[in-house]
Design a protein around this motif. Structure first.
Motif, PDB file in Angstrom:
ATOM      1  N   SER A  20     -55.462  31.457 -29.609  1.00 17.33           N
ATOM      2  CA  SER A  20     -56.257  31.025 -28.796  1.00 17.33           C
ATOM      3  C   SER A  20     -56.165  31.479 -27.423  1.00 17.33           C
ATOM      4  CB  SER A  20     -56.162  29.336 -28.897  1.00 17.33           C
ATOM      5  OG  SER A  20     -54.947  29.090 -28.804  1.00 17.33           O
ATOM      6  N   GLU A  21     -54.933  31.784 -27.044  1.00 17.28           N
ATOM      7  CA  GLU A  21     -54.856  32.559 -25.650  1.00 17.28           C
ATOM      8  C   GLU A  21     -53.605  33.395 -25.803  1.00 17.28           C
ATOM      9  OE1 GLU A  21     -54.447  29.542 -22.423  1.00 17.28           O
ATOM     10  OE2 GLU A  21     -54.171  28.055 -23.853  1.00 17.28           O
ATOM     11  N   MET A  22     -53.767  34.616 -25.103  1.00 11.89           N
ATOM     12  CA  MET A  22     -53.007  35.974 -25.030  1.00 11.89           C
ATOM     13  C   MET A  22     -51.777  35.387 -24.037  1.00 11.89           C
ATOM     14  SD  MET A  22     -54.812  37.918 -26.593  1.00 11.89           S
ATOM     15  CE  MET A  22     -55.588  36.748 -27.470  1.00 11.89           C
ATOM     16  N   PRO A  23     -50.867  36.127 -24.712  1.00 12.96           N
ATOM     17  CA  PRO A  23     -49.443  35.770 -23.989  1.00 12.96           C
ATOM     18  C   PRO A  23     -49.196  36.565 -22.730  1.00 12.96           C
ATOM     19  CG  PRO A  23     -49.251  37.337 -25.787  1.00 12.96           C
ATOM     20  CD  PRO A  23     -50.543  36.939 -25.899  1.00 12.96           C
ATOM     21  N   VAL A  24     -48.541  35.946 -21.782  1.00 14.49           N
ATOM     22  CA  VAL A  24     -48.243  36.885 -20.461  1.00 14.49           C
ATOM     23  C   VAL A  24     -46.759  37.385 -20.792  1.00 14.49           C
ATOM     24  CG1 VAL A  24     -47.795  36.233 -18.009  1.00 14.49           C
ATOM     25  CG2 VAL A  24     -49.475  35.035 -19.180  1.00 14.49           C
ATOM     26  N   THR A  25     -45.808  36.690 -21.510  1.00 15.57           N
ATOM     27  CA  THR A  25     -44.432  37.170 -21.488  1.00 15.57           C
ATOM     28  C   THR A  25     -43.902  37.300 -22.866  1.00 15.57           C
ATOM     29  OG1 THR A  25     -43.750  36.205 -19.362  1.00 15.57           O
ATOM     30  CG2 THR A  25     -42.060  36.644 -21.130  1.00 15.57           C
ATOM     31  N   GLY A  26     -43.103  38.444 -23.192  1.00 15.75           N
ATOM     32  CA  GLY A  26     -42.671  38.576 -24.521  1.00 15.75           C
ATOM     33  C   GLY A  26     -41.090  38.257 -24.508  1.00 15.75           C
ATOM     34  N   LEU A  27     -40.692  37.694 -25.489  1.00 13.76           N
ATOM     35  CA  LEU A  27     -39.308  37.505 -25.919  1.00 13.76           C
ATOM     36  C   LEU A  27     -39.061  38.085 -27.006  1.00 13.76           C
ATOM     37  CD1 LEU A  27     -39.394  33.590 -25.428  1.00 13.76           C
ATOM     38  CD2 LEU A  27     -38.986  35.339 -23.489  1.00 13.76           C
ATOM     39  N   LEU A  28     -37.828  38.829 -27.118  1.00 10.25           N
ATOM     40  CA  LEU A  28     -37.136  39.650 -28.233  1.00 10.25           C
ATOM     41  C   LEU A  28     -35.614  39.075 -28.184  1.00 10.25           C
ATOM     42  CD1 LEU A  28     -37.251  41.683 -30.468  1.00 10.25           C
ATOM     43  CD2 LEU A  28     -37.171  43.435 -28.700  1.00 10.25           C
ATOM     44  N   GLY A  73     -45.949  25.625 -19.722  1.00  5.62           N
ATOM     45  CA  GLY A  73     -47.141  26.134 -19.647  1.00  5.62           C
ATOM     46  C   GLY A  73     -47.089  27.563 -19.421  1.00  5.62           C
ATOM     47  N   HIS A  74     -46.285  28.290 -19.868  1.00  7.33           N
ATOM     48  CA  HIS A  74     -46.086  29.455 -19.632  1.00  7.33           C
ATOM     49  C   HIS A  74     -46.179  30.197 -21.054  1.00  7.33           C
ATOM     50  CE1 HIS A  74     -45.002  33.329 -17.282  1.00  7.33           C
ATOM     51  NE2 HIS A  74     -44.718  33.600 -18.646  1.00  7.33           N
ATOM     52  N   ARG A  75     -47.563  31.030 -21.214  1.00 10.00           N
ATOM     53  CA  ARG A  75     -47.932  31.488 -22.386  1.00 10.00           C
ATOM     54  C   ARG A  75     -46.921  32.738 -22.918  1.00 10.00           C
ATOM     55  NH1 ARG A  75     -52.370  31.606 -19.418  1.00 10.00           N
ATOM     56  NH2 ARG A  75     -52.536  33.989 -19.788  1.00 10.00           N
ATOM     57  N   ILE A  76     -46.463  32.798 -24.166  1.00 10.37           N
ATOM     58  CA  ILE A  76     -45.436  33.616 -24.623  1.00 10.37           C
ATOM     59  C   ILE A  76     -45.530  34.249 -25.931  1.00 10.37           C
ATOM     60  CG2 ILE A  76     -43.717  32.800 -23.027  1.00 10.37           C
ATOM     61  CD1 ILE A  76     -42.286  31.402 -25.838  1.00 10.37           C
ATOM     62  N   VAL A  77     -45.032  35.266 -26.276  1.00  4.51           N
ATOM     63  CA  VAL A  77     -45.143  35.582 -27.744  1.00  4.51           C
ATOM     64  C   VAL A  77     -43.470  36.021 -27.670  1.00  4.51           C
ATOM     65  CG1 VAL A  77     -45.704  37.991 -26.806  1.00  4.51           C
ATOM     66  CG2 VAL A  77     -45.506  37.473 -29.452  1.00  4.51           C
ATOM     67  N   ALA A  78     -43.001  35.308 -29.174  1.00  3.59           N
ATOM     68  CA  ALA A  78     -41.603  35.536 -29.109  1.00  3.59           C
ATOM     69  C   ALA A  78     -41.349  36.000 -30.608  1.00  3.59           C
ATOM     70  CB  ALA A  78     -40.843  34.013 -29.115  1.00  3.59           C
ATOM     71  N   LEU A 104     -51.783  43.462 -26.073  1.00  2.00           N
ATOM     72  CA  LEU A 104     -52.177  41.803 -25.937  1.00  2.00           C
ATOM     73  C   LEU A 104     -52.295  41.401 -24.404  1.00  2.00           C
ATOM     74  CD1 LEU A 104     -50.331  40.245 -28.797  1.00  2.00           C
ATOM     75  CD2 LEU A 104     -52.527  40.813 -28.768  1.00  2.00           C
ATOM     76  N   GLY A 105     -51.842  42.453 -23.418  1.00  2.00           N
ATOM     77  CA  GLY A 105     -51.601  42.329 -22.142  1.00  2.00           C
ATOM     78  C   GLY A 105     -50.380  41.634 -21.539  1.00  2.00           C
ATOM     79  N   VAL A 106     -49.284  41.514 -22.324  1.00  2.00           N
ATOM     80  CA  VAL A 106     -48.041  40.917 -21.786  1.00  2.00           C
ATOM     81  C   VAL A 106     -47.443  41.831 -20.679  1.00  2.00           C
ATOM     82  CG1 VAL A 106     -45.627  41.101 -22.454  1.00  2.00           C
ATOM     83  CG2 VAL A 106     -47.001  40.230 -24.153  1.00  2.00           C
ATOM     84  N   GLN A 107     -46.963  41.112 -19.777  1.00  2.00           N
ATOM     85  CA  GLN A 107     -46.644  41.659 -18.424  1.00  2.00           C
ATOM     86  C   GLN A 107     -45.054  41.725 -18.381  1.00  2.00           C
ATOM     87  OE1 GLN A 107     -48.674  39.455 -15.423  1.00  2.00           O
ATOM     88  NE2 GLN A 107     -50.505  39.624 -16.493  1.00  2.00           N
ATOM     89  N   ASN A 108     -44.306  40.611 -18.902  1.00  2.00           N
ATOM     90  CA  ASN A 108     -43.018  40.614 -18.697  1.00  2.00           C
ATOM     91  C   ASN A 108     -42.133  40.813 -20.269  1.00  2.00           C
ATOM     92  OD1 ASN A 108     -43.430  39.671 -15.887  1.00  2.00           O
ATOM     93  ND2 ASN A 108     -44.404  37.884 -16.874  1.00  2.00           N
ATOM     94  N   LEU A 109     -41.120  41.381 -20.237  1.00  2.00           N
ATOM     95  CA  LEU A 109     -40.473  41.387 -21.583  1.00  2.00           C
ATOM     96  C   LEU A 109     -38.979  40.623 -21.259  1.00  2.00           C
ATOM     97  CD1 LEU A 109     -40.452  42.055 -24.533  1.00  2.00           C
ATOM     98  CD2 LEU A 109     -39.350  44.147 -23.933  1.00  2.00           C
ATOM     99  N   ILE A 110     -38.539  39.784 -22.126  1.00  2.00           N
ATOM    100  CA  ILE A 110     -37.334  39.360 -21.928  1.00  2.00           C
ATOM    101  C   ILE A 110     -36.487  39.467 -23.292  1.00  2.00           C
ATOM    102  CG2 ILE A 110     -35.717  37.144 -21.787  1.00  2.00           C
ATOM    103  CD1 ILE A 110     -37.995  35.828 -20.212  1.00  2.00           C
ATOM    104  N   VAL A 111     -35.338  40.263 -23.253  1.00  2.00           N
ATOM    105  CA  VAL A 111     -34.893  40.855 -24.517  1.00  2.00           C
ATOM    106  C   VAL A 111     -33.304  40.229 -24.447  1.00  2.00           C
ATOM    107  CG1 VAL A 111     -33.826  42.980 -25.515  1.00  2.00           C
ATOM    108  CG2 VAL A 111     -36.112  42.925 -24.346  1.00  2.00           C
ATOM    109  N   THR A 112     -33.172  39.717 -25.727  1.00  2.00           N
ATOM    110  CA  THR A 112     -31.816  39.291 -25.790  1.00  2.00           C
ATOM    111  C   THR A 112     -30.839  39.994 -27.045  1.00  2.00           C
ATOM    112  OG1 THR A 112     -32.036  37.572 -27.430  1.00  2.00           O
ATOM    113  CG2 THR A 112     -32.367  37.077 -25.310  1.00  2.00           C
ATOM    114  N   ASN A 113     -29.959  40.137 -26.814  1.00  2.00           N
ATOM    115  CA  ASN A 113     -28.997  40.937 -27.910  1.00  2.00           C
ATOM    116  C   ASN A 113     -27.896  40.297 -28.033  1.00  2.00           C
ATOM    117  OD1 ASN A 113     -27.312  42.299 -26.326  1.00  2.00           O
ATOM    118  ND2 ASN A 113     -28.854  43.970 -25.676  1.00  2.00           N
ATOM    119  N   ALA A 114     -27.060  40.584 -29.333  1.00  2.00           N
ATOM    120  CA  ALA A 114     -25.421  40.406 -29.522  1.00  2.00           C
ATOM    121  C   ALA A 114     -24.818  41.786 -29.290  1.00  2.00           C
ATOM    122  CB  ALA A 114     -25.247  39.871 -30.601  1.00  2.00           C
ATOM    123  N   ALA A 115     -23.651  41.608 -28.340  1.00  2.00           N
ATOM    124  CA  ALA A 115     -23.033  42.965 -28.397  1.00  2.00           C
ATOM    125  C   ALA A 115     -21.715  42.644 -28.133  1.00  2.00           C
ATOM    126  CB  ALA A 115     -23.499  43.311 -26.573  1.00  2.00           C
TER     127      ALA A 115
END
Length: 275
Positions: A20-28, A73-78, A104-115
């Motif tokens: 229904s709504e496009m995400p602003v931030t992506g989470l990986l 309220g912050h639209r995300i794709v995870a 999709l128009g994502v402007q920010n990307l938050i990436v997590t990992n195990a290291a």
């Protein structure tokens, strides 16, 4: 490359028809960190296998779901689970989801990992804010014809990790009384873990943590003009003079236990970002 671009656009079109709504931030999220996206108001969820052209994760603890929703309220794709070159995927396949996010128009990307920790002041379960990285995988997802509509041929990499997002993450650690270190992440191809000599070498070149992911996605995100935040969960510490065996089960266990801390940081960052 034309076929690759076509597939990216097909996948993005499929998603646009079903959300229904496009995400602003992506989470990986990385190994054992699927629950670091806890707290999402889920609006839509897709198994990777049900998304046209999408790769499928084969790694234990990677749930393989693409979630759309919001946090405060912050639209995300995870992405609950990522792809790795050691699974047999090419750099283009590994970074396919980031290109879809770009469409999709994502402007920010938050990436997590195990290291694995290389800095001996680290302890298992610590969180490291990635300040910079070293690509030692021998691969680059931008090799080949450049798609000018996606980014410039030679993207600048002098400021990969956004200082504003980093400052917000550090504020989150203070707010929630969490220890957060800062350091350099080195990316290898894997899947074999490092020998003592390799550990000694990558410590000598300035790395604080090591893993088998993240850098391909980050390179594409920078090429796409996204602001990037990187967080590493330190699952074990590699002392080349007292090297201990590490098992996948132990690494996953530490990452799972640290996931709530990562979730607090991500939630604070999203709450602070302007909508």
């Amino acid at each position: 490359m034309e076929e690759y671009v076509k597939k990216v656009k097909e996948t993005a079109a499929f998603i646009k028809k079903n959300i229904s709504e496009m995400p602003v931030t992506g989470l990986l999220t990385g190994t054992g960190l699927g629950d670091s996206v806890a707290g999402i108001n889920v609006l839509h969820a897709f198994d990777y296998k049900d998304i046209p052209n999408f790769p499928v994760s084969t790694v234990e603890s990677h749930k393989g779901k693409l979630i759309f929703g919001d946090i405060s309220g912050h639209r995300i794709v995870a992405m609950q689970g990522r792809f790795h070159m050691y699974e047999g995927y090419s750099p283009l396949e590994v970074t396919f989801p980031i290109r879809v996010m770009q469409e999709l128009g994502v402007q920010n990307l938050i990436v997590t990992n195990a290291a694995g920790g290389l800095n001996l002041s680290f302890s298992p379960g610590d969180i490291m804010l990635i300040r910079d990285h070293i690509n030692m995988s021998g691969e680059n997802p931008l090799i080949g014809p450049n798609v000018d509509s996606w980014g410039v041929r030679f993207p600048d990499m002098s400021a990969v990790y956004d200082l504003g997002l980093a400052a917000i993450a550090l504020d989150a650690a203070i707010k929630h009384d969490l220890d957060m270190f800062q350091g350099v992440y080195v990316g290898l191809k894997g899947p074999s873990l490092e020998t003592p000599a390799e550990t000694r070498f990558i410590r000598m070149i300035g790395a604080d943590a090591v893993g088998f992911s993240t850098i391909p996605e980050i390179i594409v995100a920078v090429h796409a003009g996204m602001k990037v935040l990187g967080l590493s969960t330190i699952t074990n510490v590699n002392d080349p003079d007292h090297q201990e065996k590490a098992t996948v089960e132990e690494i996953i266990d530490v990452a799972v236990k640290a996931a709530p801390k990562v979730a607090l940081i991500i939630k604070h960052v999203l709450e602070t970002l302007e909508l």
